[in-house]
Design a protein around this motif. Sequence first.
Motif, mmCIF file in Angstrom:
data_model
loop_
_atom_site.group_PDB
_atom_site.id
_atom_site.type_symbol
_atom_site.label_atom_id
_atom_site.label_comp_id
_atom_site.label_asym_id
_atom_site.label_seq_id
_atom_site.Cartn_x
_atom_site.Cartn_y
_atom_site.Cartn_z
ATOM 1 N N GLY A 1 0.812 -1.210 0.000
ATOM 2 C CA GLY A 1 0.000 0.000 0.000
ATOM 3 C C GLY A 1 0.843 1.256 0.000
ATOM 4 N N LEU A 2 0.184 2.338 0.343
ATOM 5 C CA LEU A 2 0.826 3.643 0.422
ATOM 6 C C LEU A 2 0.925 4.048 1.881
ATOM 7 C CD1 LEU A 2 -1.138 5.457 -2.424
ATOM 8 C CD2 LEU A 2 1.182 4.540 -2.531
ATOM 9 N N PHE B 1 1.164 19.030 15.464
ATOM 10 C CA PHE B 1 0.749 17.632 15.364
ATOM 11 C C PHE B 1 1.496 16.912 14.243
ATOM 12 C CE2 PHE B 1 -2.848 19.850 17.225
ATOM 13 C CZ PHE B 1 -3.091 19.070 18.343
ATOM 14 N N SER B 2 1.900 15.681 14.511
ATOM 15 C CA SER B 2 2.536 14.824 13.506
ATOM 16 C C SER B 2 1.564 13.710 13.134
ATOM 17 C CB SER B 2 3.823 14.221 14.056
ATOM 18 O OG SER B 2 4.761 15.226 14.318
ATOM 19 N N PHE B 3 1.649 13.255 11.900
ATOM 20 C CA PHE B 3 0.713 12.273 11.380
ATOM 21 C C PHE B 3 1.437 11.143 10.668
ATOM 22 C CE2 PHE B 3 -1.449 16.291 11.519
ATOM 23 C CZ PHE B 3 -2.725 15.989 11.938
ATOM 24 N N ARG B 4 0.810 9.998 10.667
ATOM 25 C CA ARG B 4 1.202 8.864 9.836
ATOM 26 C C ARG B 4 -0.093 8.272 9.299
ATOM 27 N NH1 ARG B 4 3.627 5.083 13.415
ATOM 28 N NH2 ARG B 4 5.336 6.565 13.410
ATOM 29 N N VAL B 5 -0.168 8.078 7.990
ATOM 30 C CA VAL B 5 -1.366 7.506 7.372
ATOM 31 C C VAL B 5 -0.950 6.368 6.444
ATOM 32 C CG1 VAL B 5 -1.417 9.167 5.465
ATOM 33 C CG2 VAL B 5 -3.527 8.066 6.186
ATOM 34 N N TYR C 1 -6.800 -2.397 4.366
ATOM 35 C CA TYR C 1 -6.518 -1.798 5.667
ATOM 36 C C TYR C 1 -6.330 -0.298 5.512
ATOM 37 C CZ TYR C 1 -1.567 -1.441 4.479
ATOM 38 O OH TYR C 1 -0.377 -1.122 3.870
ATOM 39 N N VAL C 2 -6.657 0.419 6.577
ATOM 40 C CA VAL C 2 -6.450 1.862 6.669
ATOM 41 C C VAL C 2 -5.992 2.149 8.088
ATOM 42 C CG1 VAL C 2 -7.532 4.133 6.576
ATOM 43 C CG2 VAL C 2 -8.259 2.363 4.985
ATOM 44 N N ALA C 3 -4.986 2.978 8.255
ATOM 45 C CA ALA C 3 -4.504 3.331 9.590
ATOM 46 C C ALA C 3 -4.154 4.814 9.628
ATOM 47 C CB ALA C 3 -3.276 2.507 9.943
ATOM 48 N N LEU C 4 -4.450 5.438 10.762
ATOM 49 C CA LEU C 4 -4.106 6.829 10.986
ATOM 50 C C LEU C 4 -3.554 6.971 12.401
ATOM 51 C CD1 LEU C 4 -4.135 9.870 10.269
ATOM 52 C CD2 LEU C 4 -6.467 9.926 11.190
ATOM 53 N N SER C 5 -2.383 7.566 12.521
ATOM 54 C CA SER C 5 -1.784 7.854 13.830
ATOM 55 C C SER C 5 -1.542 9.354 13.923
ATOM 56 C CB SER C 5 -0.454 7.130 14.000
ATOM 57 O OG SER C 5 -0.622 5.749 13.902
ATOM 58 N N VAL C 6 -1.823 9.920 15.088
ATOM 59 C CA VAL C 6 -1.611 11.339 15.322
ATOM 60 C C VAL C 6 -0.931 11.479 16.685
ATOM 61 C CG1 VAL C 6 -2.703 13.595 15.585
ATOM 62 C CG2 VAL C 6 -3.722 11.890 14.065
ATOM 63 N N TRP C 7 0.100 12.304 16.770
ATOM 64 C CA TRP C 7 0.743 12.555 18.041
ATOM 65 C C TRP C 7 1.257 13.990 18.085
ATOM 66 C CZ3 TRP C 7 2.801 9.777 14.129
ATOM 67 C CH2 TRP C 7 4.056 10.129 13.666
#
Length: 54
Positions: A14-15, A25-29, A45-51
């Motif tokens: 995937g990407l 804020f930092s992101f990972r998608v 699958y799809v995932a999103l992280s934010v910190w």
Amino acid sequence: MYADASGYQKWNFGLHGTDFAIDRFSFRVSAGVQRETDRRAIAPYVALSVWSSL
């Protein structure tokens, strides 16, 4: 791809956009397809992280 001594295997295709920031804020998608040893079908699958570092 991931594999271990128990015979479990998993692969993802995937990407993935990692560690981009907007303001404080930092992101990972991530989005794509995956397959695991115990499942015959390919699944999305799809995932999103934010910190934030304060």
